[in-house]
Scaffold this motif. Sequence first.
Motif, PDB file in Angstrom:
ATOM      1  N   ARG A 164     -17.900  43.515  18.477  1.00  0.00           N
ATOM      2  CA  ARG A 164     -16.811  44.417  19.107  1.00  0.00           C
ATOM      3  C   ARG A 164     -17.062  45.853  19.063  1.00  0.00           C
ATOM      4  O   ARG A 164     -16.594  46.510  19.984  1.00  0.00           O
ATOM      5  N   ASP A 165     -17.981  46.094  18.177  1.00  0.00           N
ATOM      6  CA  ASP A 165     -18.357  47.826  18.047  1.00  0.00           C
ATOM      7  C   ASP A 165     -19.198  48.280  19.027  1.00  0.00           C
ATOM      8  O   ASP A 165     -19.647  49.298  19.455  1.00  0.00           O
ATOM      9  N   GLY A 166     -19.686  47.314  19.806  1.00  0.00           N
ATOM     10  CA  GLY A 166     -20.758  47.585  20.920  1.00  0.00           C
ATOM     11  C   GLY A 166     -22.253  47.268  20.536  1.00  0.00           C
ATOM     12  O   GLY A 166     -22.813  47.468  21.473  1.00  0.00           O
ATOM     13  N   ALA A 167     -22.484  46.815  19.386  1.00  0.00           N
ATOM     14  CA  ALA A 167     -23.700  46.905  19.009  1.00  0.00           C
ATOM     15  C   ALA A 167     -24.340  45.591  19.764  1.00  0.00           C
ATOM     16  O   ALA A 167     -23.520  44.690  19.801  1.00  0.00           O
ATOM     17  N   ARG A 168     -25.659  45.311  20.086  1.00  0.00           N
ATOM     18  CA  ARG A 168     -26.247  44.425  20.567  1.00  0.00           C
ATOM     19  C   ARG A 168     -27.490  43.813  20.229  1.00  0.00           C
ATOM     20  O   ARG A 168     -28.146  44.924  19.602  1.00  0.00           O
ATOM     21  N   ALA A 217     -25.674  40.569  28.016  1.00  0.00           N
ATOM     22  CA  ALA A 217     -25.097  41.340  26.838  1.00  0.00           C
ATOM     23  C   ALA A 217     -23.664  41.993  27.421  1.00  0.00           C
ATOM     24  O   ALA A 217     -22.603  41.995  26.636  1.00  0.00           O
ATOM     25  N   GLU A 218     -23.846  42.418  28.698  1.00  0.00           N
ATOM     26  CA  GLU A 218     -22.520  43.304  29.498  1.00  0.00           C
ATOM     27  C   GLU A 218     -21.453  42.014  29.536  1.00  0.00           C
ATOM     28  O   GLU A 218     -20.075  42.130  29.276  1.00  0.00           O
ATOM     29  N   ALA A 219     -21.714  41.013  29.909  1.00  0.00           N
ATOM     30  CA  ALA A 219     -20.921  39.667  30.305  1.00  0.00           C
ATOM     31  C   ALA A 219     -20.401  39.283  28.937  1.00  0.00           C
ATOM     32  O   ALA A 219     -19.086  39.004  28.777  1.00  0.00           O
ATOM     33  N   LEU A 220     -21.009  39.173  27.667  1.00  0.00           N
ATOM     34  CA  LEU A 220     -20.496  39.023  26.239  1.00  0.00           C
ATOM     35  C   LEU A 220     -19.716  40.040  25.775  1.00  0.00           C
ATOM     36  O   LEU A 220     -18.542  39.733  25.170  1.00  0.00           O
ATOM     37  N   ALA A 221     -19.919  41.309  25.998  1.00  0.00           N
ATOM     38  CA  ALA A 221     -19.318  42.373  25.506  1.00  0.00           C
ATOM     39  C   ALA A 221     -17.785  42.259  26.231  1.00  0.00           C
ATOM     40  O   ALA A 221     -16.531  42.465  25.680  1.00  0.00           O
ATOM     41  N   ALA A 222     -17.757  42.160  27.884  1.00  0.00           N
ATOM     42  CA  ALA A 222     -16.496  42.005  28.194  1.00  0.00           C
ATOM     43  C   ALA A 222     -15.623  40.851  27.774  1.00  0.00           C
ATOM     44  O   ALA A 222     -14.127  41.072  27.935  1.00  0.00           O
ATOM     45  N   THR A 223     -16.007  39.903  26.757  1.00  0.00           N
ATOM     46  CA  THR A 223     -15.012  38.806  26.538  1.00  0.00           C
ATOM     47  C   THR A 223     -14.342  39.559  25.207  1.00  0.00           C
ATOM     48  O   THR A 223     -13.270  39.053  24.869  1.00  0.00           O
ATOM     49  N   PHE A 224     -14.451  40.887  24.899  1.00  0.00           N
ATOM     50  CA  PHE A 224     -13.926  41.603  23.857  1.00  0.00           C
ATOM     51  C   PHE A 224     -12.879  42.517  24.261  1.00  0.00           C
ATOM     52  O   PHE A 224     -11.896  43.283  23.673  1.00  0.00           O
ATOM     53  N   GLU A 225     -12.778  42.747  25.632  1.00  0.00           N
ATOM     54  CA  GLU A 225     -11.934  43.830  26.507  1.00  0.00           C
ATOM     55  C   GLU A 225     -10.523  42.972  26.671  1.00  0.00           C
ATOM     56  O   GLU A 225     -10.559  41.911  27.276  1.00  0.00           O
ATOM     57  N   SER A 226      -9.628  43.679  26.302  1.00  0.00           N
ATOM     58  CA  SER A 226      -8.200  43.319  26.730  1.00  0.00           C
ATOM     59  C   SER A 226      -7.672  43.683  28.017  1.00  0.00           C
ATOM     60  O   SER A 226      -7.891  44.432  28.552  1.00  0.00           O
ATOM     61  N   LEU A 260     -17.267  33.083  31.004  1.00  0.00           N
ATOM     62  CA  LEU A 260     -17.166  33.830  30.143  1.00  0.00           C
ATOM     63  C   LEU A 260     -15.803  34.930  30.442  1.00  0.00           C
ATOM     64  O   LEU A 260     -15.186  35.289  29.427  1.00  0.00           O
ATOM     65  N   ALA A 261     -15.794  34.852  31.608  1.00  0.00           N
ATOM     66  CA  ALA A 261     -14.359  35.588  31.873  1.00  0.00           C
ATOM     67  C   ALA A 261     -13.270  35.025  31.686  1.00  0.00           C
ATOM     68  O   ALA A 261     -12.011  35.485  31.506  1.00  0.00           O
ATOM     69  N   THR A 262     -13.093  33.681  31.148  1.00  0.00           N
ATOM     70  CA  THR A 262     -12.015  32.964  30.493  1.00  0.00           C
ATOM     71  C   THR A 262     -11.863  33.205  29.005  1.00  0.00           C
ATOM     72  O   THR A 262     -10.867  32.572  28.391  1.00  0.00           O
ATOM     73  N   ILE A 263     -12.769  33.728  28.422  1.00  0.00           N
ATOM     74  CA  ILE A 263     -13.043  33.775  27.059  1.00  0.00           C
ATOM     75  C   ILE A 263     -11.966  34.974  26.367  1.00  0.00           C
ATOM     76  O   ILE A 263     -12.021  36.131  26.999  1.00  0.00           O
ATOM     77  N   ALA A 264     -11.310  34.655  25.398  1.00  0.00           N
ATOM     78  CA  ALA A 264     -10.403  35.827  24.702  1.00  0.00           C
ATOM     79  C   ALA A 264     -10.699  35.344  22.983  1.00  0.00           C
ATOM     80  O   ALA A 264     -10.326  34.145  22.744  1.00  0.00           O
ATOM     81  N   TRP A 265     -11.260  36.147  22.541  1.00  0.00           N
ATOM     82  CA  TRP A 265     -11.578  35.921  20.785  1.00  0.00           C
ATOM     83  C   TRP A 265     -10.268  36.414  19.766  1.00  0.00           C
ATOM     84  O   TRP A 265      -9.682  37.242  20.196  1.00  0.00           O
ATOM     85  N   PRO A 266     -10.128  35.620  19.022  1.00  0.00           N
ATOM     86  CA  PRO A 266      -9.206  36.014  17.750  1.00  0.00           C
ATOM     87  C   PRO A 266      -9.789  37.306  17.225  1.00  0.00           C
ATOM     88  O   PRO A 266     -11.056  37.445  16.997  1.00  0.00           O
TER      89      PRO A 266
END
Length: 189
Positions: free
Chosen positions: A150-154, A180-189, A91-97
């Motif tokens: 992206r808005d934080g909803a889970r 959930a925290e690990a997935l949310a981190a995929t949206f942090e730049s 998950l630490a390698t994921i970056a979403w468009p």
Amino acid sequence: MLGMPNVSPSGPPMAASPLTVAVLEIDAYAAGLGWDQPARLFALVDTARLRAHEPGLAAQLGLDDAASPTAALTPVEQEELPAGTALDEFLATIAWPDAVVGCAMTVERMMLPPSAEASVPDGLTDAQLTEWVGKHPDRQEVRMTVAVLRDGARDSAVRLREKDSPTEVLTGAGLVPGLAEALAATFES
């Protein structure tokens, strides 16, 4: 990429949020594949935006008929996760468009009831702990589906293998906070 079938009429309650609908749709998809499956990752895209900007992909996913009812979010399964890679490392390698408004993951795990957690021996490695839990008589196999926007909803859904029924799925935003925290981190730049 695979699209997800729409939730059946006996699916989530009419008042369910789009995220809850997506979580239950992914849970139903995973249930249809059976147990003992690898972890699966999904991009969540806005269905209306997908239809407008990617009509070919929308048609491939069965979303081309604007008159047909569909969920507000469309889960799109991603490539299989690399074998042997820990989820947190992957998950630490994921970056979403930008077109991806959220993501979800479904994983199977062994869990112990709180009463058994006190008997866990100290000093076990992760591998030893996994083996110990796997042999414990009170262990339960669960499938967890967790989604974040992206808005934080889970939201999340948990299904016990011994109660493998759509009516026995537990849902809630805080059921699997670590994932959930690990997935949310995929949206942090």
